[in-house]
Design an enzyme around this catalytic site. Structure first.
Site, short mmCIF file in Angstrom:
data_model
loop_
_atom_site.label_atom_id
_atom_site.label_comp_id
_atom_site.label_asym_id
_atom_site.label_seq_id
_atom_site.Cartn_x
_atom_site.Cartn_y
_atom_site.Cartn_z
N MET A 195 26.72 -26.69 23.60
CA MET A 195 28.04 -27.02 23.11
C MET A 195 28.18 -28.64 22.72
SD MET A 195 31.89 -27.59 24.71
CE MET A 195 32.09 -25.76 24.83
N TYR A 203 21.19 -20.33 27.04
CA TYR A 203 21.68 -19.55 27.35
C TYR A 203 21.06 -18.31 26.64
CZ TYR A 203 26.15 -22.88 28.26
OH TYR A 203 26.85 -23.31 28.81
N ARG A 220 43.88 -19.45 -6.89
CA ARG A 220 44.67 -19.71 -5.73
C ARG A 220 46.28 -20.80 -5.80
NH1 ARG A 220 40.86 -24.35 -3.29
NH2 ARG A 220 41.24 -25.91 -4.98
N LYS A 256 38.93 -36.11 0.66
CA LYS A 256 39.98 -35.34 1.12
C LYS A 256 38.95 -34.60 3.36
CE LYS A 256 38.64 -30.98 -1.13
NZ LYS A 256 39.46 -29.80 -1.67
C1 LIG Z 1 37.98 -30.43 -3.37
C2 LIG Z 1 38.77 -29.97 -5.08
C3 LIG Z 1 37.43 -31.20 -5.93
C4 LIG Z 1 36.24 -31.51 -5.89
O1 LIG Z 1 35.79 -30.39 -5.18
P1 LIG Z 1 34.25 -30.51 -5.43
O2 LIG Z 1 33.51 -29.76 -5.38
O3 LIG Z 1 33.55 -31.69 -3.91
O4 LIG Z 1 34.03 -31.77 -6.24
C5 LIG Z 1 38.20 -31.10 -6.61
N1 LIG Z 1 39.86 -30.52 -7.41
C6 LIG Z 1 40.24 -29.57 -5.89
C7 LIG Z 1 41.22 -29.06 -7.43
C8 LIG Z 1 40.02 -29.33 -5.03
O5 LIG Z 1 40.05 -28.29 -4.18
#
Ligand SMILES: *Cc1c(COP(=O)(O)O)cnc(C)c1O
Length: 396
Positions: A335, A287, A148, A44
């Protein structure tokens, strides 16, 4: 018209992806895990900034069969690049995005009546349109204490029944996510054990309905390294693939437990010095005039700023590495640019010299994303995923 023969110059601010280190980490993970346990490679957020198509392609060639993303778009990007592996969608999508689940063979997490009904409805429409009878693989998400997504563990039997009784859905697996598996205080370990027990209970409730729970999965990086008994059918590591230890589950901690795992950061963030200017005592830099020269000094200007992902909090306490030596960032990070103090008798550092912000040791870096995270009071995850689009990723 004559073709332009000049090579387009690339920007010197870039992220180098050290492929060898990535392969090394994936092999380290393989060594830890029983052959019965699947490893779902979490890609992801563009593989935590490391280029998801590249990481997914490599993972596929190394024999990993599962990938995980957070958004439908991320899954589509992988499919369009020719990725054939199973892709799990870890976050929820909206009704508008659901068609893509069928089109691109994405495995969603589901858990509520409303969501299940909606998915069944959409699957029906899809099948009618295509004149097919395809089932959609789904994972039942159980909330065992993360607060969650997921159903309560006591509901899992009912939800599984609902999934199984639909002719359009297939229960491919069950999953949960831990809140403090990366912490090693006693009460945190207790909480993780409690979550694990709830998950096992949820699995039992599904079995009691005469339904096969499929692939059961609860562990991310921390569990992969630290809780072998919780690996079950599949682990879902993200961070460790990219070479960082999750929070308290450090290399030292694991060694004390007799476990030797060697992770190497995969990404280095680099740039070049584009100007060196001499300033006098009393001159101010950047800045807000937060930095005032206490003596005559050389200041290097770097073409990297917070829009590239160099966190503005590094204005105070941030350092960079030039020719193997550490130099402090001075004045506020802008930036697109920042300044580095070379001191009042600089003769080692020259215009166009390479600057490494962070990365593995072999990149010339003197710090990694975790060191930056500490200064910014955040986690390595955020440092890595903050690198912006205009920082080109170069696979080495
Ligand atoms: C992001 C995520 C992972 C991976 O987590 P890490 O700590 O990076 O290994 C696994 N399961 C879910 C549901 C996640 O959202």
């Amino acid at each position: 018209m004559e073709e332009c023969k000049c090579e387009i110059m690339k920007r010197c601010t870039k992220a180098i992806i050290h492929k060898d280190n990535l392969i090394h980490n994936l092999n380290e993970i393989k060594k830890l895990v029983s052959p019965k346990t699947k490893v779902c490679i979490v890609v992801k957020a563009d593989a935590y900034g490391h280029s998801s198509v590249f990481v997914a392609t490599l993972a596929e060639t190394m024999g990993f069969e599962y990938l995980a993303v957070a958004t439908v778009d991320e899954a589509i990007e992988l499919r369009q690049a020719g990725i054939k592996s199973n892709i799990i969608l870890l976050s929820l999508c909206t009704p508008e995005e659901m068609m893509a689940i069928f089109e691109y063979h994405i495995i969603p997490l589901i858990f509520s009546d409303k969501y299940i009904d909606l998915l069944i409805h959409e699957t029906e429409i899809y099948n009618q349109k295509k004149n097919t009878k395809e089932k959609v693989d789904v994972f039942l998400a159980v909330d065992t204490g993360m607060g969650r997504i997921g159903c309560s563990y006591s509901e899992s039997g009912l939800q599984a029944k609902k999934i199984e009784s639909s002719k359009y859905l297939f229960l491919k697996g069950m999953c949960t996510h831990f809140a403090v598996s990366d912490c090693i205080e006693e009460n945190d370990e207790e909480y993780t054990n409690l979550q694990f027990d709830k998950f096992k209970h949820a699995i039992e409730l599904v079995r009691k309905e005469g339904i096969d729970p499929g692939i059961c999965s609860c562990g991310s990086s921390a569990v992969t390294l630290n809780n072998f008994e919780m690996h079950l059918d599949m682990i879902r590591p993200g961070l460790i693939i990219y070479g960082y230890y999750p929070n308290d589950v450090t290399k030292d901690y694991l060694e004390k437990k007799g476990r030797f795992i060697d992770l190497k950061p995969v990404l280095s963030l680099e740039t070049k010095i584009v100007a060196i200017k001499h300033f006098s005592k009393g001159d101010s830099i950047s800045y807000g005039r937060t930095f005032v020269c206490e003596e005559e000094t050389d200041i290097a200007i770097l073409p990297i700023g917070y829009a590239d992902g160099l966190n503005r909090l590094l204005s105070c306490g941030g350092k960079v590495s030039i020719n193997g030596h550490s130099y402090p960032i001075c004045g506020r990070i802008c930036m697109d640019q920042c300044m580095v103090n070379l001191g009042n008798n600089n003769c080692d550092v020259h215009l166009w010299d390479k600057v490494v912000i962070f990365g593995p040791e072999n990149s010339g870096a003197l710090q990694d994303a975790n060191d930056l995270a500490k200064i910014c009071n955040t986690i390595s995850y955020e440092i890595l995923t903050s690198l912006s689009k205009r920082v080109e990723r170069i696979i080495l």
